[in-house]
Design an enzyme around this catalytic site. Structure first.
Site, PDB file in Angstrom:
ATOM      1  N   HIS A 186      12.208  77.818  39.544  1.00 44.39           N
ATOM      2  CA  HIS A 186      12.113  76.495  38.936  1.00 44.39           C
ATOM      3  C   HIS A 186      12.028  75.434  40.016  1.00 44.39           C
ATOM      4  CE1 HIS A 186      12.739  73.325  35.975  1.00 44.39           C
ATOM      5  NE2 HIS A 186      13.529  72.754  36.861  1.00 44.39           N
ATOM      6  N   ASP A 238      19.531  70.519  24.424  1.00 44.30           N
ATOM      7  CA  ASP A 238      19.081  69.832  25.639  1.00 44.30           C
ATOM      8  C   ASP A 238      17.987  68.815  25.312  1.00 44.30           C
ATOM      9  OD1 ASP A 238      18.701  69.428  28.584  1.00 44.30           O
ATOM     10  OD2 ASP A 238      16.748  70.252  28.072  1.00 44.30           O
ATOM     11  N   ARG A 276      19.823  60.593  26.800  1.00 45.00           N
ATOM     12  CA  ARG A 276      20.179  60.148  28.156  1.00 45.00           C
ATOM     13  C   ARG A 276      19.109  59.228  28.725  1.00 45.00           C
ATOM     14  NH1 ARG A 276      20.215  65.488  30.917  1.00 45.00           N
ATOM     15  NH2 ARG A 276      20.457  64.275  32.818  1.00 45.00           N
ATOM     16  N   SER A 285      21.296  70.891  32.190  1.00 43.49           N
ATOM     17  CA  SER A 285      20.033  70.790  31.463  1.00 43.49           C
ATOM     18  C   SER A 285      19.015  71.796  32.009  1.00 43.49           C
ATOM     19  CB  SER A 285      19.510  69.345  31.602  1.00 43.49           C
ATOM     20  OG  SER A 285      18.169  69.240  31.200  1.00 43.49           O
ATOM     21  N   LYS A 325      17.864  75.862  30.253  1.00 40.72           N
ATOM     22  CA  LYS A 325      16.498  76.276  29.912  1.00 40.72           C
ATOM     23  C   LYS A 325      16.139  77.602  30.584  1.00 40.72           C
ATOM     24  CE  LYS A 325      15.338  71.938  30.764  1.00 40.72           C
ATOM     25  NZ  LYS A 325      15.122  70.510  30.608  1.00 40.72           N
TER      26      LYS A 325
HETATM   27  N1  URA Z   1      15.054  67.729  34.440  1.00 39.71           N
HETATM   28  C1  URA Z   1      15.667  68.354  33.427  1.00 39.71           C
HETATM   29  O1  URA Z   1      15.198  69.366  32.932  1.00 39.71           O
HETATM   30  N2  URA Z   1      16.810  67.846  32.948  1.00 39.71           N
HETATM   31  C2  URA Z   1      17.377  66.738  33.450  1.00 39.71           C
HETATM   32  O2  URA Z   1      18.419  66.338  32.979  1.00 39.71           O
HETATM   33  C3  URA Z   1      16.727  66.086  34.508  1.00 39.71           C
HETATM   34  C4  URA Z   1      15.551  66.618  34.986  1.00 39.71           C
END
Ligand code: URA
Ligand code: CA
Length: 434
Positions: free
Chosen positions: A82, A161, A168, A183, A187
């Site tokens: 990632h 999320d 947010r 977050s 994923k």
């Molecule tokens: N990227 C994400 O996937 N989540 C966040 O909170 C910030 C950047």
């Protein structure tokens, strides 16, 4: 339990239990707890932080809020990669076939681009007829047969999320290390990864501009990996200039192919070898990073990695001839050169401005529903540390519509700083955190 008491407890700087977090997160997804209470909690987290256990609990609660992909039909350790996002980040297109050629199964789910950063799925769609939405069975079959598949996200992954991130975004609570870390990791865990290599970018084109916050984010994600039983390694890497030279969808596919031919930009090649070695090590394919790097260089030099890309394109319905003939990829009608206003050395290339210039040309989305032009973008002719003469080419813009051309050109010109002194060499990988 009452949301009020949980918000109060966090506001006072105490750690929340898993049960309390579960009450908030599941209540939020079921719309039993309103946005305003979750906003207040997120702001309390922003100021008070979360300890390692809370961060891991929140991660798992968000991962389990929707579908959890089960990659067990695929044999071998599934290592995901990632990137926290950058400009011209062509890594996945090179890395996936490269590590697959070294025997690591790659079952990759990627996203589309938003804002000044691009997405792998958009890039792959510039390959004629390439299919990024395979059924789950076909996805597993392709990985088992060919060693790799790259598809868009399917199913209902991490709805908690999605909701929390959107909230947010409008309540000034994005920039919280535990919230970002949970977050991202939620994923990856919902996507079925056994192990995770994180490319945490830092610099003017990154989400985390300064190294110390990038390091904290990397450490927080590695800690989540430890707490949740997913082997995780984080690479702190430079995003003070775009990665490689190409920015734009088809242009980056061309760059990836060139890199797999062994003629790619040095930084992109090196980053892929480094991250790939990290993936091989997490999967116990090698015991030392050094051996991993050697193996990957062999796969690059022998043409095995390029052959893997071709195999993947064929298996996903795309035209494999693009690997030999780059003119089969979408090409913009017009080009425009940006030249140096004076002689000297390139000291800075503001990556974010370069990314925005590409977006203005139509390579990226301003919002979720924008249409993009796969052919357009730009190519840097110089990178930090290069010498340049007045009037020499700094970059070339590839465009179809002249609509935002003047603005894109100005942004690109402004992104370069030329000084008389040669800058200290720009480091690519600052640190590995594991
Ligand atoms: N990227 C994400 O996937 N989540 C966040 O909170 C910030 C950047
Ligand atoms: Ca690039």
């Amino acid at each position: 339990m009452r949301a009020y008491d949980i918000i109060y407890k966090k506001r006072e700087g105490k750690s929340l239990t898993r049960a309390e977090l579960e009450f908030l997160i599941t209540g939020y997804v079921k719309e039993e707890i309103p946005d305003y209470q979750i906003s207040a909690w997120a702001m309390a987290v922003f100021f008070q932080g979360m300890d390692a256990q809370e961060t891991a609990d929140l991660t798992m609660l968000m991962a389990e809020s929707g579908d959890m992909i089960d990659l067990s039909p695929i044999t071998g350790t599934k290592v995901d990669k990632h990137s926290t996002g950058g400009v011209g980040d062509t890594t996945t297109l090179v890395l996936a076939p490269l590590v697959a050629a070294a025997g690591l199964p790659v079952a990759k789910m990627s996203g589309r681009g938003l804002g000044h950063t691009g997405g792998t799925i958009d890039k792959l769609e510039s390959i004629p007829d390439f299919n990024t939405s395979l059924s789950e069975d076909k996805f597993f079959d392709n990985v088992n047969q060919h060693g790799l598949a790259v598809v868009g996200q399917t199913g209902n992954l991490t709805p908690a999320d999605k909701k929390l991130y959107a909230l947010r975004d409008v309540t000034a609570t994005v920039e919280s290390i535990p919230l970002i870390a949970s977050s991202i990791m939620s994923k990856k865990i919902a996507g079925g990864a056994d192990a995770i290599v994180l490319d945490v970018k830092t610099g003017n084109g990154a989400f985390m501009k300064d190294k110390s916050s990038a390091r904290k984010l990397a450490q927080a994600m590695v800690n989540i990996g430890k707490q949740t039983g997913r082997k995780t390694a984080a690479y702190l890497t430079d995003m003070n200039q775009p990665l490689g030279k190409a920015v734009g969808n088809a242009l980056e596919v061309k760059e990836a192919i060139t890199t797999l031919r062994g003629d790619g930009p040095a930084d992109l090649t090196e980053l892929c070898i480094e991250l790939g070695a990290g993936m091989l090590k997490l999967a116990d394919k090698v015991t030392e990073l050094k051996a991993g790097k050697k193996l990957l260089r062999e796969k690059l030099n022998s043409g095995a990695a390029l052959a893997k890309l071709k195999e993947m394109i064929t298996a996903q319905g795309g035209n494999p001839a693009v690997v030999e003939d780059l003119t089969l990829l979408p090409t913009a009608e017009n080009s425009l050169e940006i030249t140096a206003a004076k002689s000297g050395y390139i000291n800075e290339i503001e990556a974010i401005e370069v990314g925005l210039a590409a977006m203005l040309l139509g390579a990226g989305r301003e919002n979720k529903d924008s249409q993009i032009d796969l052919a357009v973008g730009l190519e840097l002719k110089k990178k930090i540390g290069d010498q340049v003469k007045k009037g020499e080419s700094l970059a070339v813009i590839y465009y179809n519509s002249a609509q935002n051309l003047a603005e894109a050109k100005a942004k690109l010109e402004q992104s370069f700083t030329i000084s008389s002194d040669k800058p200290a060499s720009n480091k690519l990988i600052y640190e590995i955190i594991k």
